[in-house]
Design an enzyme around this catalytic site. Structure first.
Site, mmCIF file in Angstrom:
data_model
loop_
_atom_site.group_PDB
_atom_site.id
_atom_site.type_symbol
_atom_site.label_atom_id
_atom_site.label_comp_id
_atom_site.label_asym_id
_atom_site.label_seq_id
_atom_site.Cartn_x
_atom_site.Cartn_y
_atom_site.Cartn_z
ATOM 1 N N GLU A 164 0.798 -1.234 0.000
ATOM 2 C CA GLU A 164 0.000 0.000 0.000
ATOM 3 C C GLU A 164 0.829 1.282 0.000
ATOM 4 O O GLU A 164 0.575 2.191 0.786
ATOM 5 C CB GLU A 164 -0.961 -0.017 1.199
ATOM 6 C CG GLU A 164 -1.884 -1.210 1.178
ATOM 7 C CD GLU A 164 -2.787 -1.324 2.413
ATOM 8 O OE1 GLU A 164 -2.758 -0.411 3.252
ATOM 9 O OE2 GLU A 164 -3.516 -2.328 2.512
ATOM 10 N N ASN A 206 1.984 -5.193 -3.144
ATOM 11 C CA ASN A 206 0.578 -5.488 -2.824
ATOM 12 C C ASN A 206 -0.184 -4.194 -2.551
ATOM 13 O O ASN A 206 0.318 -3.318 -1.836
ATOM 14 C CB ASN A 206 0.573 -6.379 -1.558
ATOM 15 C CG ASN A 206 -0.783 -6.945 -1.218
ATOM 16 O OD1 ASN A 206 -1.436 -7.558 -2.067
ATOM 17 N ND2 ASN A 206 -1.223 -6.763 0.023
ATOM 18 N N HIS A 243 -10.588 -6.072 -2.245
ATOM 19 C CA HIS A 243 -11.663 -5.813 -1.273
ATOM 20 C C HIS A 243 -12.766 -5.084 -2.043
ATOM 21 O O HIS A 243 -12.634 -3.892 -2.341
ATOM 22 C CB HIS A 243 -11.157 -4.924 -0.128
ATOM 23 C CG HIS A 243 -10.107 -5.567 0.713
ATOM 24 N ND1 HIS A 243 -10.360 -6.678 1.486
ATOM 25 C CD2 HIS A 243 -8.792 -5.267 0.916
ATOM 26 C CE1 HIS A 243 -9.254 -7.030 2.132
ATOM 27 N NE2 HIS A 243 -8.289 -6.197 1.796
ATOM 28 N N GLU A 271 -6.347 -10.576 -1.023
ATOM 29 C CA GLU A 271 -7.143 -10.341 0.195
ATOM 30 C C GLU A 271 -8.633 -10.285 -0.153
ATOM 31 O O GLU A 271 -9.383 -9.456 0.362
ATOM 32 C CB GLU A 271 -6.724 -9.022 0.870
ATOM 33 C CG GLU A 271 -5.246 -8.945 1.188
ATOM 34 C CD GLU A 271 -4.834 -7.655 1.897
ATOM 35 O OE1 GLU A 271 -5.723 -6.886 2.328
ATOM 36 O OE2 GLU A 271 -3.622 -7.418 2.014
ATOM 37 N N ASP A 273 -12.430 -10.208 -0.582
ATOM 38 C CA ASP A 273 -13.721 -10.284 0.113
ATOM 39 C C ASP A 273 -14.673 -9.330 -0.608
ATOM 40 O O ASP A 273 -14.243 -8.352 -1.213
ATOM 41 C CB ASP A 273 -13.631 -9.994 1.623
ATOM 42 C CG ASP A 273 -12.896 -8.716 1.989
ATOM 43 O OD1 ASP A 273 -12.758 -7.819 1.129
ATOM 44 O OD2 ASP A 273 -12.460 -8.594 3.152
HETATM 45 O O1 9MR Z 1 -7.485 -7.884 8.632
HETATM 46 C C1 9MR Z 1 -6.531 -7.080 9.267
HETATM 47 C C2 9MR Z 1 -7.084 -6.572 10.578
HETATM 48 O O2 9MR Z 1 -7.220 -7.639 11.496
HETATM 49 C C3 9MR Z 1 -6.170 -5.508 11.150
HETATM 50 O O3 9MR Z 1 -6.763 -4.948 12.296
HETATM 51 C C4 9MR Z 1 -5.924 -4.453 10.107
HETATM 52 C C5 9MR Z 1 -4.995 -3.399 10.638
HETATM 53 O O4 9MR Z 1 -4.685 -2.437 9.689
HETATM 54 O O5 9MR Z 1 -5.329 -5.044 8.958
HETATM 55 C C6 9MR Z 1 -6.204 -5.921 8.352
HETATM 56 O O6 9MR Z 1 -5.637 -6.429 7.173
HETATM 57 C C7 9MR Z 1 -5.333 -5.468 6.179
HETATM 58 C C8 9MR Z 1 -4.125 -5.977 5.409
HETATM 59 O O7 9MR Z 1 -3.069 -6.245 6.303
HETATM 60 C C9 9MR Z 1 -3.686 -5.003 4.339
HETATM 61 N N1 9MR Z 1 -4.772 -4.648 3.473
HETATM 62 C C10 9MR Z 1 -6.011 -4.247 4.104
HETATM 63 C C11 9MR Z 1 -6.449 -5.288 5.128
HETATM 64 C C12 9MR Z 1 -7.791 -4.935 5.725
HETATM 65 O O8 9MR Z 1 -7.705 -3.757 6.454
#
Ligand code: 9MR
Length: 464
Positions: A164, A206, A243, A271, A273
């Site tokens: 990101e 990513n 997402h 990722e 969903d």
């Molecule tokens: O699913 C993850 C969640 O449990 C955490 O609290 C969050 C913190 O930023 O990160 C989520 O996963 C993220 C991933 O690492 C990167 N892309 C976005 C995902 C959803 O927020």
């Protein structure tokens, strides 16, 4: 004789083959169409791909969770356990315990791992974000990458090296301590450091909201990857987080995936969903991947809706009780289509000589398309240089204990080192000069030499 292993991508063909194999009394590991009872992982593997999920270490003890995990998924991404705030909460003090738990689970259940993530502005401890000196930050970033990758060396299929880094709605990098202190070059620095730390892991960039081809952010990432490839900066893959809202993927998603793949990188859905888990949205997403040969696999961001970071959207394939939702069936069915995975191969194909009927023989190109700790994927192209045949048997011997585990577009048996690969109903007919391809996944013990002793219907082939 090892059990017969057959995996087919088309249900109709599976039906024919299953019936034939039943007559022959052979053990067939493919479900009939009436059951449609494959799993996500097995169905993805039939085209050389993986199907993964994000996993939380704290949930592995929940039997509903781990039962689904081990039945359905053959790739795991730690949801949070490999992030900087967990792995290096204070400078030089590393904590790999929670991630090690997930890796041990994966090893015990034959699942591969994606590493997520080494350099990210979020879930970053305060001691890093407060560094203002470039030399210090560069050495801290490089040390973090090297230490984490070295710890997990040999156990990670692909790393999200940088996550990101682009700003929303823009072709430019977002503001972060890395960008602000080190400048644009921090991403390149991270990838070069990663390659030096573990040369066998695939290195991915990513991001989210890079699925729509015309979006500025997509264009920014595309330009970066193109530049990296042209200058030899090591990058192997791009992760599209995927997402999505309830409308599913943008209609240009297939274009985006093929355009990135054409740059010479794998693409992965990392990722996935979708709000309310619509069947069409899921099906379109999976089809976008399986129609691109360099789309290596799909990871959903959690197992049950209750496991999701956006649980209010019920965006996953299993409900809170672990029951399959209709989106699950849509995904399973869409995984059965498309083209086999192939990353362009690690060998250069040899030009096929112009054949004359009656010359006899054959030419084989055997390509290891991907390799990971304990396993590999291979594509085989065979050209008939003899008289036309209506079915064929290709044989070879492995030189280092390799074992075919799953095959597609072919029926494989293996006895010791000796492999017998027979044509299936739709690819047996080969005219003089005619070619066909099949693929398989196998196990290997570190050395994986390309076999050289092929025969086609009993006649020796030249290896390409
Ligand atoms: O699913 C993850 C969640 O449990 C955490 O609290 C969050 C913190 O930023 O990160 C989520 O996963 C993220 C991933 O690492 C990167 N892309 C976005 C995902 C959803 O927020």
């Amino acid at each position: 004789m090892r059990p017969l292993i057959r995996l087919q991508r088309a249900w109709a063909l599976v039906s024919v083959l299953s019936a034939a194999a039943t007559v022959a009394g052979a053990a067939v590991l493919v479900p009939g169409p009436a059951q449609a009872a494959s799993t996500l992982g097995a169905q993805a593997a039939a085209s050389g791909r993986y199907f993964g999920t994000a996993v939380a270490a704290g949930k592995l003890g929940n039997s509903t969770y781990s039962t689904i995990l081990d039945r359905e998924f053959n790739m795991i991404t730690p949801e949070n356990e490999m992030k900087w705030d967990t792995t290096e909460p204070s400078r030089g003090s590393f904590n790999f315990g929670p991630a090690d738990q997930i890796v041990s689970h994966a090893v015990a259940h034959g699942q591969r791992m994606r590493g997520h993530t080494l350099v990210w502005h979020s879930q970053l401890p305060g001691w890093v974000s407060s560094i203002g000196d470039a030399n210090t930050l560069r050495s801290v970033m490089d040390n973090h990458i090297t230490s984490e990758m070295t710890h997990f060396k040999g156990k990670i299929y692909a790393w999200d090296v940088v996550n990101e880094a682009f700003a929303d709605g823009s072709t430019q990098h977002r503001s972060s301590v890395f960008q602000n202190v080190l400048g644009n070059g921090f991403i390149e620095e991270a990838f070069r450091t990663a390659r030096a730390a573990d040369s066998s892991a695939k290195l991915c960039y990513n991001d989210y909201n890079i699925e729509n081809w015309s979006d500025a952010k997509t264009q920014g990432v595309y330009a970066m990857v193109k530049d990296f490839k042209s200058r030899g900066v090591p990058i192997d893959c791009v992760g599209f987080q995927s997402h999505f809202g309830s409308g599913g993927p943008p209609s240009s998603f297939p274009t985006t995936l093929s355009n990135f793949a054409a740059l010479g990188v794998d693409v992965q859905l990392t990722e996935l969903d979708i709000a309310q888990a619509p069947t069409t949205g899921y099906s379109n997403t999976v089809k976008a991947c399986v129609n691109v040969s360099r789309c290596a696999g799909i990871t959903v961001w959690g197992i049950r809706d209750s496991d999701s970071w956006r649980s209010g959207d019920n965006p996953l394939l299993f409900d809170g009780n672990g029951n399959k939702k209709s989106a699950y069936d849509a995904v399973l069915s869409a995984l059965g289509g498309g083209v086999p995975y192939g990353d362009g191969g690690s060998t250069t194909p040899t030009p096929t000589p112009t054949p004359t009927p009656g010359d006899g023989g054959c030419s084989v190109t055997y390509t290891v398309s991907s390799q990971w700790s304990g396993g590999f994927g291979a594509n085989v192209n065979v050209t008939n240089l003899g008289d036309p045949v209506s079915s064929w048997t290709l044989t070879w011997s492995f030189g280092a204990g390799q074992q075919v585990t799953q095959a597609w577009n072919v029926a494989v048996t293996q006895s010791g080192a000796d492999v017998t690969a027979k044509s299936v109903s739709y690819n047996g007919s080969l005219g003089t000069g005619g070619s066909t391809s099949f693929g398989f996944n196998g196990s290997q013990n570190g050395s994986n030499p390309v076999p050289a002793n092929f025969t086609l219907n009993g006649t020796a082939c030249s290896a390409g």
